[in-house]
Write an enzyme that holds these catalytic residues in place. Structure first.
Site, short mmCIF file in Angstrom:
data_model
loop_
_atom_site.label_atom_id
_atom_site.label_comp_id
_atom_site.label_asym_id
_atom_site.label_seq_id
_atom_site.Cartn_x
_atom_site.Cartn_y
_atom_site.Cartn_z
N SER A 154 0.86 -1.18 0.00
CA SER A 154 0.00 0.00 0.00
C SER A 154 0.89 1.23 0.00
O SER A 154 2.05 1.18 0.43
CB SER A 154 -0.86 -0.01 1.26
OG SER A 154 -1.19 1.30 1.66
N TYR A 167 -2.39 -0.67 9.67
CA TYR A 167 -2.34 -1.06 8.25
C TYR A 167 -0.96 -0.76 7.66
O TYR A 167 -0.39 -1.57 6.93
CB TYR A 167 -3.44 -0.28 7.54
CG TYR A 167 -3.66 -0.63 6.09
CD1 TYR A 167 -4.17 -1.86 5.72
CD2 TYR A 167 -3.40 0.30 5.09
CE1 TYR A 167 -4.39 -2.17 4.38
CE2 TYR A 167 -3.63 0.01 3.76
CZ TYR A 167 -4.12 -1.22 3.41
OH TYR A 167 -4.34 -1.52 2.09
N1 LIG Z 1 -8.54 -0.49 -2.32
C1 LIG Z 1 -7.43 0.23 -2.21
O1 LIG Z 1 -7.39 1.46 -2.46
C2 LIG Z 1 -6.15 -0.44 -1.81
C3 LIG Z 1 -4.99 0.31 -1.83
C4 LIG Z 1 -3.80 -0.28 -1.47
C5 LIG Z 1 -3.76 -1.62 -1.13
N2 LIG Z 1 -4.91 -2.34 -1.10
C6 LIG Z 1 -4.79 -3.75 -0.73
O2 LIG Z 1 -5.13 -4.52 -1.86
C7 LIG Z 1 -5.71 -5.77 -1.41
C8 LIG Z 1 -7.08 -5.91 -2.04
O3 LIG Z 1 -7.85 -4.78 -1.65
P1 LIG Z 1 -9.39 -4.63 -1.94
O4 LIG Z 1 -9.67 -3.18 -2.14
O5 LIG Z 1 -9.80 -5.64 -2.96
O6 LIG Z 1 -9.99 -4.99 -0.51
P2 LIG Z 1 -11.46 -5.46 -0.17
O7 LIG Z 1 -11.73 -5.11 1.24
O8 LIG Z 1 -12.42 -5.03 -1.22
O9 LIG Z 1 -11.29 -7.04 -0.30
C9 LIG Z 1 -10.56 -7.79 0.62
C10 LIG Z 1 -11.13 -9.19 0.58
O10 LIG Z 1 -10.44 -9.99 1.52
C11 LIG Z 1 -11.40 -10.82 2.16
N3 LIG Z 1 -10.90 -11.23 3.46
C12 LIG Z 1 -10.79 -10.48 4.58
N4 LIG Z 1 -10.33 -11.23 5.58
C13 LIG Z 1 -10.13 -12.47 5.08
C14 LIG Z 1 -9.66 -13.68 5.62
N5 LIG Z 1 -9.30 -13.76 6.89
N6 LIG Z 1 -9.59 -14.76 4.82
C15 LIG Z 1 -9.96 -14.70 3.51
N7 LIG Z 1 -10.42 -13.58 2.94
C16 LIG Z 1 -10.50 -12.48 3.73
C17 LIG Z 1 -12.63 -9.92 2.28
O11 LIG Z 1 -13.79 -10.71 2.49
C18 LIG Z 1 -12.63 -9.25 0.95
O12 LIG Z 1 -13.29 -10.03 -0.02
C19 LIG Z 1 -5.75 -5.69 0.11
O13 LIG Z 1 -4.60 -6.28 0.64
C20 LIG Z 1 -5.70 -4.20 0.38
O14 LIG Z 1 -5.17 -3.94 1.65
C21 LIG Z 1 -6.11 -1.78 -1.44
#
Ligand SMILES: NC(=O)c1ccc[n+]([C@@H]2O[C@H](COP(=O)([O-])OP(=O)(O)OC[C@H]3O[C@@H](n4cnc5c(N)ncnc54)[C@H](O)[C@@H]3O)[C@@H](O)[C@H]2O)c1
Length: 273
Positions: A154, A167
């Site tokens: 991130s 985070y």
């Molecule tokens: N959305 C953003 O702007 C952003 C930016 C930087 C990094 N990220 C990272 O990218 C990755 C994907 O992000 P996203 O936006 O798709 O997040 P999101 O919250 O939409 O999806 C995360 C998914 O992980 C699942 N999850 C949570 N805990 C779990 C567990 N214990 N076992 C299995 N599944 C589990 C959730 O049910 C969800 O489907 C994450 O690591 C997030 O931290 C996102």
């Protein structure tokens, strides 16, 4: 000559596959002809996500399997089911992750108000939830002689971003783990197993929508600050990560390991001035 980007019939496991970014990536990989394991906690949600993917790619090869990324026996059951159906694993996209409200310091508080249990849970999900699937699926990749792991960092990893203390620490850990595992796997696999990370900038998803936009869709003060500090002047779209995911999983990146690829509209390279 096979295309450097040919991923047809490659077997990829995508964790967090019902999420905004990883779910979009899973659908993209399936549309490119890959065999995709959709891993998440709720089979019902996974099946719904697969059904949506099949609306645009009717012949998508998808296997929805429920598991918590922190539950080793459940991940081992997934591994066994994948081996039974497709016989190999070519890559792992560690998409499960995210923040939790208690591990966030709102402007009226400071670090001394931290909910330590929430902090620990965020570290657990983002860091251990990346380490454990890697631990479970790597022996299969090593046995198959090929593998690419892609983790999610991130923009809060390389620099301090207000509020998100847990985070940020977790994602910094993910970045260091990416480098460590890349070196270790290079040593034991003779360069056949690669480990990299994506660093998405700011993408609107369910987790951060309320933090960045108001109900009428206008930007919150924090949303404005982020957009101002993003040279492209906007948030990213989930589909704008597909190219980077594809590159890191495919043979096109065969000599690339231990890197963190920013897909952030310039956010992390910009001083704000
Ligand atoms: N959305 C953003 O702007 C952003 C930016 C930087 C990094 N990220 C990272 O990218 C990755 C994907 O992000 P996203 O936006 O798709 O997040 P999101 O919250 O939409 O999806 C995360 C998914 O992980 C699942 N999850 C949570 N805990 C779990 C567990 N214990 N076992 C299995 N599944 C589990 C959730 O049910 C969800 O489907 C994450 O690591 C997030 O931290 C996102």
């Amino acid at each position: 000559m096979p295309s450097l980007f040919d991923i047809k019939d490659r077997v990829y496991i995508v964790t967090g596959a019902t999420g905004a970014l990883a779910g979009s990536a899973a659908a993209y990989l399936a549309a490119q002809g890959a065999k995709v394991v959709w891993l998440g906690r709720s089979l019902e949600k996974l099946e719904a996500a697969v059904a949506r993917a099949r609306q645009t790619t009717p012949d998508a090869q998808c296997l929805p399997l429920a598991a918590n990324v922190l539950d080793r026996p459940a991940l081992e059951r997934v591994r066994d089911a994948v081996l039974e159906k497709w016989g190999r694993v070519d890559g792992l996209l560690n998409g499960a992750g995210g923040n939790m409200p208690g591990a966030t310091i709102t402007p009226d508080k400071n670090f001394t108000d931290l909910d330590f249990d929430a902090f620990r849970q965020v570290i657990d999900l983002n860091l251990n939830g990346t380490v454990l699937p890697s631990l479970v699926f790597l022996p299969t990749m090593l046995a198959g002689g090929r593998g690419s792991i892609v983790n999610y960092s991130s923009a809060s990893a390389p620099q301090a971003i207000s509020r998100v203390v847990g985070y940020s620490a977790a994602k910094s850990g993910v970045e260091n783990f990416t480098r460590w595992l890349a070196a270790d796997m290079a040593r034991v696999s003779g360069g056949k197993i690669r480990v990299n990370a994506l660093m998405p900038g700011f993408f609107l998803g369910e987790q951060n929508r309320r933090l960045l936009t108001n109900e009428d869709g206008s930007l919150t003060a924090r949303g404005k600050l982020i957009v101002q500090n993003t040279p492209f002047g906007r948030f990213g779209e989930a589909a704008e990560l597909h190219g980077a995911v594809h590159y890191l999983l495919a043979d096109a990146s065969n000599f690339v390991t231990g890197t963190v690829l920013a897909v952030d509209g310039g956010f992390t390279t910009f001083s704000g001035v």
